[in-house]
Design a protein around this motif. Sequence first.
Motif, short mmCIF file in Angstrom:
data_model
loop_
_atom_site.label_atom_id
_atom_site.label_comp_id
_atom_site.label_asym_id
_atom_site.label_seq_id
_atom_site.Cartn_x
_atom_site.Cartn_y
_atom_site.Cartn_z
N LEU A 1 -3.31 101.77 69.16
CA LEU A 1 -2.23 102.54 68.57
C LEU A 1 -1.68 101.84 67.32
O LEU A 1 -1.43 102.50 66.30
CB LEU A 1 -1.10 102.75 69.59
CG LEU A 1 0.09 103.56 69.12
CD1 LEU A 1 -0.33 104.98 68.75
CD2 LEU A 1 1.17 103.59 70.18
N LEU A 2 -1.50 100.53 67.39
CA LEU A 2 -1.01 99.78 66.23
C LEU A 2 -2.00 99.89 65.07
O LEU A 2 -1.61 100.10 63.92
CB LEU A 2 -0.80 98.32 66.61
CG LEU A 2 -0.35 97.39 65.49
CD1 LEU A 2 1.04 97.81 64.99
CD2 LEU A 2 -0.33 95.95 65.95
N PHE A 3 -3.29 99.77 65.37
CA PHE A 3 -4.31 99.88 64.34
C PHE A 3 -4.26 101.27 63.70
O PHE A 3 -4.33 101.40 62.47
CB PHE A 3 -5.69 99.61 64.94
CG PHE A 3 -6.81 99.82 63.96
CD1 PHE A 3 -7.06 98.90 62.97
CD2 PHE A 3 -7.60 100.96 64.04
CE1 PHE A 3 -8.10 99.10 62.07
CE2 PHE A 3 -8.64 101.17 63.14
CZ PHE A 3 -8.89 100.23 62.16
N LEU A 4 -4.13 102.33 64.52
CA LEU A 4 -4.08 103.68 63.98
C LEU A 4 -2.84 103.91 63.12
O LEU A 4 -2.91 104.55 62.06
CB LEU A 4 -4.13 104.71 65.12
CG LEU A 4 -5.46 104.81 65.86
CD1 LEU A 4 -5.33 105.76 67.03
CD2 LEU A 4 -6.56 105.24 64.91
N VAL A 5 -1.70 103.39 63.56
CA VAL A 5 -0.46 103.55 62.78
C VAL A 5 -0.57 102.80 61.45
O VAL A 5 -0.20 103.34 60.40
CB VAL A 5 0.76 103.06 63.61
CG1 VAL A 5 2.00 102.91 62.74
CG2 VAL A 5 1.03 104.00 64.77
N LEU A 6 -1.07 101.58 61.50
CA LEU A 6 -1.23 100.83 60.25
C LEU A 6 -2.24 101.49 59.32
O LEU A 6 -2.05 101.55 58.10
CB LEU A 6 -1.66 99.38 60.55
CG LEU A 6 -0.60 98.50 61.20
CD1 LEU A 6 -1.20 97.14 61.54
CD2 LEU A 6 0.60 98.33 60.28
N PHE A 7 -3.33 102.00 59.87
CA PHE A 7 -4.35 102.69 59.06
C PHE A 7 -3.76 103.95 58.43
O PHE A 7 -4.00 104.23 57.26
CB PHE A 7 -5.56 103.02 59.94
CG PHE A 7 -6.66 103.70 59.21
CD1 PHE A 7 -7.46 102.99 58.34
CD2 PHE A 7 -6.91 105.06 59.39
CE1 PHE A 7 -8.48 103.61 57.65
CE2 PHE A 7 -7.92 105.69 58.70
CZ PHE A 7 -8.72 104.96 57.84
N ASN B 1 -0.56 104.54 57.78
CA ASN B 1 0.43 104.16 56.76
C ASN B 1 -0.24 103.65 55.48
O ASN B 1 0.28 103.85 54.38
CB ASN B 1 1.38 103.09 57.30
CG ASN B 1 2.40 103.69 58.27
OD1 ASN B 1 2.63 104.88 58.28
ND2 ASN B 1 2.97 102.82 59.09
N ASN B 2 -1.38 102.99 55.56
CA ASN B 2 -2.09 102.50 54.38
C ASN B 2 -2.75 103.63 53.60
O ASN B 2 -2.95 103.51 52.40
CB ASN B 2 -3.16 101.46 54.79
CG ASN B 2 -2.53 100.12 55.10
OD1 ASN B 2 -1.41 99.83 54.69
ND2 ASN B 2 -3.23 99.31 55.86
N ARG B 3 -3.09 104.72 54.28
CA ARG B 3 -3.72 105.86 53.61
C ARG B 3 -2.72 106.60 52.73
O ARG B 3 -3.10 107.26 51.77
CB ARG B 3 -4.32 106.81 54.62
CG ARG B 3 -5.61 106.26 55.22
CD ARG B 3 -6.27 107.20 56.14
NE ARG B 3 -6.71 108.40 55.42
CZ ARG B 3 -7.06 109.54 56.00
NH1 ARG B 3 -7.00 109.64 57.31
NH2 ARG B 3 -7.45 110.55 55.30
N LYS B 4 -1.44 106.52 53.06
CA LYS B 4 -0.43 107.27 52.28
C LYS B 4 -0.09 106.63 51.00
O LYS B 4 -0.25 105.84 50.35
CB LYS B 4 0.86 107.39 53.11
CG LYS B 4 0.71 108.34 54.23
CD LYS B 4 2.02 108.49 54.94
CE LYS B 4 1.88 109.45 56.10
NZ LYS B 4 3.10 109.69 56.79
#
Length: 73
Positions: free
Chosen positions: A62-68, A70-73
Amino acid sequence: MEKLDLTELHQYFNDLSLSIRETGDKTSSSLLAVQGELGSLNATLHTTNYLLIGILIMNAILLFLVLFKNNRK
């Protein structure tokens, strides 16, 4: 009279010996019960560890998905 005293002393030691054997038997049965309970607790601890590892892995994903995201935006 002396023979009676020796007979009483002999009976006293027999009773003492019996008491010690009974104490050993009770201690042994109690230790077996404690050993069984510890085995059960050990199995429960392994199950708990597996569940906690699963939760940790899910949180890491979940942390990896949230960070990924947020970096895409």
